[in-house]
Design a protein around this motif. Sequence first.
Motif, PDB file in Angstrom:
ATOM      1  N   GLY A  98     -25.410 -10.307  19.867  1.00  0.00           N
ATOM      2  CA  GLY A  98     -25.408 -11.728  19.511  1.00  0.00           C
ATOM      3  C   GLY A  98     -24.057 -12.045  18.902  1.00  0.00           C
ATOM      4  N   ALA A  99     -23.057 -12.131  19.744  1.00  0.00           N
ATOM      5  CA  ALA A  99     -21.664 -12.074  19.310  1.00  0.00           C
ATOM      6  C   ALA A  99     -21.192 -13.257  18.479  1.00  0.00           C
ATOM      7  CB  ALA A  99     -20.765 -11.940  20.531  1.00  0.00           C
ATOM      8  N   VAL A 100     -21.810 -14.395  18.598  1.00  0.00           N
ATOM      9  CA  VAL A 100     -21.309 -15.563  17.892  1.00  0.00           C
ATOM     10  C   VAL A 100     -22.020 -15.676  16.555  1.00  0.00           C
ATOM     11  CG1 VAL A 100     -21.055 -18.068  17.959  1.00  0.00           C
ATOM     12  CG2 VAL A 100     -20.764 -16.732  20.042  1.00  0.00           C
ATOM     13  N   ASP A 101     -21.233 -15.796  15.473  1.00  0.00           N
ATOM     14  CA  ASP A 101     -21.799 -16.012  14.151  1.00  0.00           C
ATOM     15  C   ASP A 101     -22.494 -17.368  14.147  1.00  0.00           C
ATOM     16  OD1 ASP A 101     -19.044 -14.612  12.268  1.00  0.00           O
ATOM     17  OD2 ASP A 101     -20.711 -13.650  13.249  1.00  0.00           O
ATOM     18  N   ALA A 150     -18.504 -12.220  16.528  1.00  0.00           N
ATOM     19  CA  ALA A 150     -18.592 -11.019  15.691  1.00  0.00           C
ATOM     20  C   ALA A 150     -17.824  -9.832  16.272  1.00  0.00           C
ATOM     21  CB  ALA A 150     -20.059 -10.630  15.487  1.00  0.00           C
ATOM     22  N   ARG A 151     -17.532  -9.862  17.556  1.00  0.00           N
ATOM     23  CA  ARG A 151     -16.778  -8.752  18.156  1.00  0.00           C
ATOM     24  C   ARG A 151     -15.359  -8.655  17.622  1.00  0.00           C
ATOM     25  NH1 ARG A 151     -18.308 -10.153  24.240  1.00  0.00           N
ATOM     26  NH2 ARG A 151     -17.902 -12.191  23.326  1.00  0.00           N
ATOM     27  N   ARG A 152     -14.924  -9.664  16.880  1.00  0.00           N
ATOM     28  CA  ARG A 152     -13.591  -9.601  16.261  1.00  0.00           C
ATOM     29  C   ARG A 152     -13.493  -8.417  15.305  1.00  0.00           C
ATOM     30  NH1 ARG A 152     -16.367 -13.714  13.631  1.00  0.00           N
ATOM     31  NH2 ARG A 152     -16.362 -13.607  11.361  1.00  0.00           N
ATOM     32  N   CYS A 153     -14.618  -7.955  14.816  1.00  0.00           N
ATOM     33  CA  CYS A 153     -14.632  -6.792  13.924  1.00  0.00           C
ATOM     34  C   CYS A 153     -13.981  -5.590  14.603  1.00  0.00           C
ATOM     35  CB  CYS A 153     -16.078  -6.475  13.539  1.00  0.00           C
ATOM     36  SG  CYS A 153     -16.274  -5.074  12.445  1.00  0.00           S
ATOM     37  N   VAL A 154     -14.309  -5.375  15.848  1.00  0.00           N
ATOM     38  CA  VAL A 154     -13.792  -4.230  16.602  1.00  0.00           C
ATOM     39  C   VAL A 154     -12.320  -4.418  16.951  1.00  0.00           C
ATOM     40  CG1 VAL A 154     -14.059  -2.879  18.718  1.00  0.00           C
ATOM     41  CG2 VAL A 154     -16.082  -3.739  17.519  1.00  0.00           C
ATOM     42  N   THR A 155     -11.972  -5.579  17.491  1.00  0.00           N
ATOM     43  CA  THR A 155     -10.580  -5.795  17.899  1.00  0.00           C
ATOM     44  C   THR A 155      -9.649  -5.857  16.696  1.00  0.00           C
ATOM     45  OG1 THR A 155     -10.817  -8.210  17.972  1.00  0.00           O
ATOM     46  CG2 THR A 155     -11.248  -6.997  20.015  1.00  0.00           C
ATOM     47  N   ALA A 156     -10.119  -6.440  15.610  1.00  0.00           N
ATOM     48  CA  ALA A 156      -9.283  -6.534  14.406  1.00  0.00           C
ATOM     49  C   ALA A 156      -9.022  -5.149  13.815  1.00  0.00           C
ATOM     50  CB  ALA A 156      -9.944  -7.446  13.371  1.00  0.00           C
ATOM     51  N   ALA A 157     -10.048  -4.303  13.772  1.00  0.00           N
ATOM     52  CA  ALA A 157      -9.870  -2.952  13.231  1.00  0.00           C
ATOM     53  C   ALA A 157      -8.909  -2.133  14.099  1.00  0.00           C
ATOM     54  CB  ALA A 157     -11.222  -2.245  13.121  1.00  0.00           C
ATOM     55  N   ALA A 158      -9.068  -2.229  15.414  1.00  0.00           N
ATOM     56  CA  ALA A 158      -8.186  -1.494  16.320  1.00  0.00           C
ATOM     57  C   ALA A 158      -6.750  -1.996  16.204  1.00  0.00           C
ATOM     58  CB  ALA A 158      -8.677  -1.619  17.761  1.00  0.00           C
ATOM     59  N   THR A 159      -6.582  -3.309  16.107  1.00  0.00           N
ATOM     60  CA  THR A 159      -5.238  -3.882  16.005  1.00  0.00           C
ATOM     61  C   THR A 159      -4.581  -3.495  14.688  1.00  0.00           C
ATOM     62  OG1 THR A 159      -5.938  -5.693  17.429  1.00  0.00           O
ATOM     63  CG2 THR A 159      -3.909  -6.022  16.177  1.00  0.00           C
ATOM     64  N   ALA A 160      -5.352  -3.482  13.602  1.00  0.00           N
ATOM     65  CA  ALA A 160      -4.809  -3.048  12.308  1.00  0.00           C
ATOM     66  C   ALA A 160      -4.309  -1.607  12.392  1.00  0.00           C
ATOM     67  CB  ALA A 160      -5.871  -3.175  11.213  1.00  0.00           C
ATOM     68  N   ALA A 161      -5.072  -0.756  13.052  1.00  0.00           N
ATOM     69  CA  ALA A 161      -4.662   0.646  13.204  1.00  0.00           C
ATOM     70  C   ALA A 161      -3.388   0.755  14.048  1.00  0.00           C
ATOM     71  CB  ALA A 161      -5.796   1.458  13.835  1.00  0.00           C
ATOM     72  N   LEU A 162      -3.307  -0.018  15.121  1.00  0.00           N
ATOM     73  CA  LEU A 162      -2.104   0.007  15.965  1.00  0.00           C
ATOM     74  C   LEU A 162      -0.876  -0.461  15.190  1.00  0.00           C
ATOM     75  CD1 LEU A 162      -3.524  -1.461  19.294  1.00  0.00           C
ATOM     76  CD2 LEU A 162      -2.633   0.864  18.962  1.00  0.00           C
ATOM     77  N   VAL A 189      -9.924  -9.372   8.376  1.00  0.00           N
ATOM     78  CA  VAL A 189     -10.776 -10.013   9.382  1.00  0.00           C
ATOM     79  C   VAL A 189     -11.883  -9.040   9.801  1.00  0.00           C
ATOM     80  CG1 VAL A 189     -10.841 -10.854  11.788  1.00  0.00           C
ATOM     81  CG2 VAL A 189      -9.034 -11.629  10.227  1.00  0.00           C
ATOM     82  N   ALA A 190     -11.524  -7.784  10.015  1.00  0.00           N
ATOM     83  CA  ALA A 190     -12.514  -6.783  10.428  1.00  0.00           C
ATOM     84  C   ALA A 190     -13.579  -6.593   9.359  1.00  0.00           C
ATOM     85  CB  ALA A 190     -11.823  -5.451  10.733  1.00  0.00           C
ATOM     86  N   CYS A 191     -13.162  -6.465   8.113  1.00  0.00           N
ATOM     87  CA  CYS A 191     -14.123  -6.240   7.024  1.00  0.00           C
ATOM     88  C   CYS A 191     -15.051  -7.429   6.844  1.00  0.00           C
ATOM     89  CB  CYS A 191     -13.386  -5.942   5.722  1.00  0.00           C
ATOM     90  SG  CYS A 191     -12.620  -4.317   5.711  1.00  0.00           S
ATOM     91  N   ARG A 192     -14.512  -8.615   6.957  1.00  0.00           N
ATOM     92  CA  ARG A 192     -15.339  -9.815   6.774  1.00  0.00           C
ATOM     93  C   ARG A 192     -16.295 -10.044   7.935  1.00  0.00           C
ATOM     94  NH1 ARG A 192     -11.661 -14.314   3.722  1.00  0.00           N
ATOM     95  NH2 ARG A 192     -11.537 -13.151   1.775  1.00  0.00           N
ATOM     96  N   ALA A 193     -16.025  -9.415   9.062  1.00  0.00           N
ATOM     97  CA  ALA A 193     -16.882  -9.611  10.239  1.00  0.00           C
ATOM     98  C   ALA A 193     -17.881  -8.480  10.426  1.00  0.00           C
ATOM     99  CB  ALA A 193     -16.017  -9.731  11.493  1.00  0.00           C
ATOM    100  N   LEU A 194     -17.925  -7.546   9.488  1.00  0.00           N
ATOM    101  CA  LEU A 194     -18.855  -6.423   9.650  1.00  0.00           C
ATOM    102  C   LEU A 194     -20.287  -6.925   9.772  1.00  0.00           C
ATOM    103  CD1 LEU A 194     -17.436  -3.842   7.101  1.00  0.00           C
ATOM    104  CD2 LEU A 194     -17.541  -3.595   9.586  1.00  0.00           C
ATOM    105  N   PRO A 195     -21.014  -6.402  10.740  1.00  0.00           N
ATOM    106  CA  PRO A 195     -22.415  -6.807  10.900  1.00  0.00           C
ATOM    107  C   PRO A 195     -23.212  -6.461   9.644  1.00  0.00           C
ATOM    108  CG  PRO A 195     -21.662  -5.633  12.835  1.00  0.00           C
ATOM    109  CD  PRO A 195     -20.587  -5.496  11.773  1.00  0.00           C
ATOM    110  N   GLY A 196     -24.116  -7.345   9.281  1.00  0.00           N
ATOM    111  CA  GLY A 196     -24.960  -7.100   8.123  1.00  0.00           C
ATOM    112  C   GLY A 196     -24.326  -7.461   6.807  1.00  0.00           C
ATOM    113  N   ARG A 197     -23.088  -7.858   6.829  1.00  0.00           N
ATOM    114  CA  ARG A 197     -22.400  -8.239   5.589  1.00  0.00           C
ATOM    115  C   ARG A 197     -22.943  -9.592   5.163  1.00  0.00           C
ATOM    116  NH1 ARG A 197     -17.994 -11.272   4.113  1.00  0.00           N
ATOM    117  NH2 ARG A 197     -16.878 -10.491   2.322  1.00  0.00           N
ATOM    118  N   GLY A 198     -23.226  -9.744   3.893  1.00  0.00           N
ATOM    119  CA  GLY A 198     -23.734 -11.022   3.383  1.00  0.00           C
ATOM    120  C   GLY A 198     -22.719 -12.124   3.597  1.00  0.00           C
ATOM    121  N   ARG A 199     -23.169 -13.272   4.013  1.00  0.00           N
ATOM    122  CA  ARG A 199     -22.258 -14.388   4.279  1.00  0.00           C
ATOM    123  C   ARG A 199     -22.349 -15.407   3.176  1.00  0.00           C
ATOM    124  NH1 ARG A 199     -20.019 -12.248   8.297  1.00  0.00           N
ATOM    125  NH2 ARG A 199     -21.104 -11.726  10.154  1.00  0.00           N
TER     126      ARG A 199
END
Length: 139
Positions: free
Chosen positions: A5-8, A79-91, A129-139
Amino acid sequence: MELRGAVDHGPGEPGRRQRWASAALVVAGLALLPWLLVLAGCLPGGSGPVRWTMAWVGLDALESLGLVVTGLLLARGDARRCVTAAATAALLATDAWFDTTTASAGEAGTALTMAFCAELPLAAVCALVACRALPGRGR
């Protein structure tokens, strides 16, 4: 970790900071495109086991793609920004590390400036961005 359910579905539209961050990430990613041409033209090509031009241009191309995709996903509230943001930060952090550790004495200042003024701040934004988009994180 459910990303299907990718869209917040939070209340209202994305906030001003989120829209600003989204635009900044897309612009930064697009701004890297001319830099790829500069890199391709000025780095030693090499052949055999070490192909520096391919390595550096490839790394920066992945960073560009990651920044643009993360920015677009952020703009959509996806919500998929969590994955791309984390990968981009690492790069970006990896790029800063390799730029500074492989720079010659004459290039060290430029490498440090790029690391501290561009790559690491962008990596920090992506990590946030990745941390704020983590699934299950309180909004």
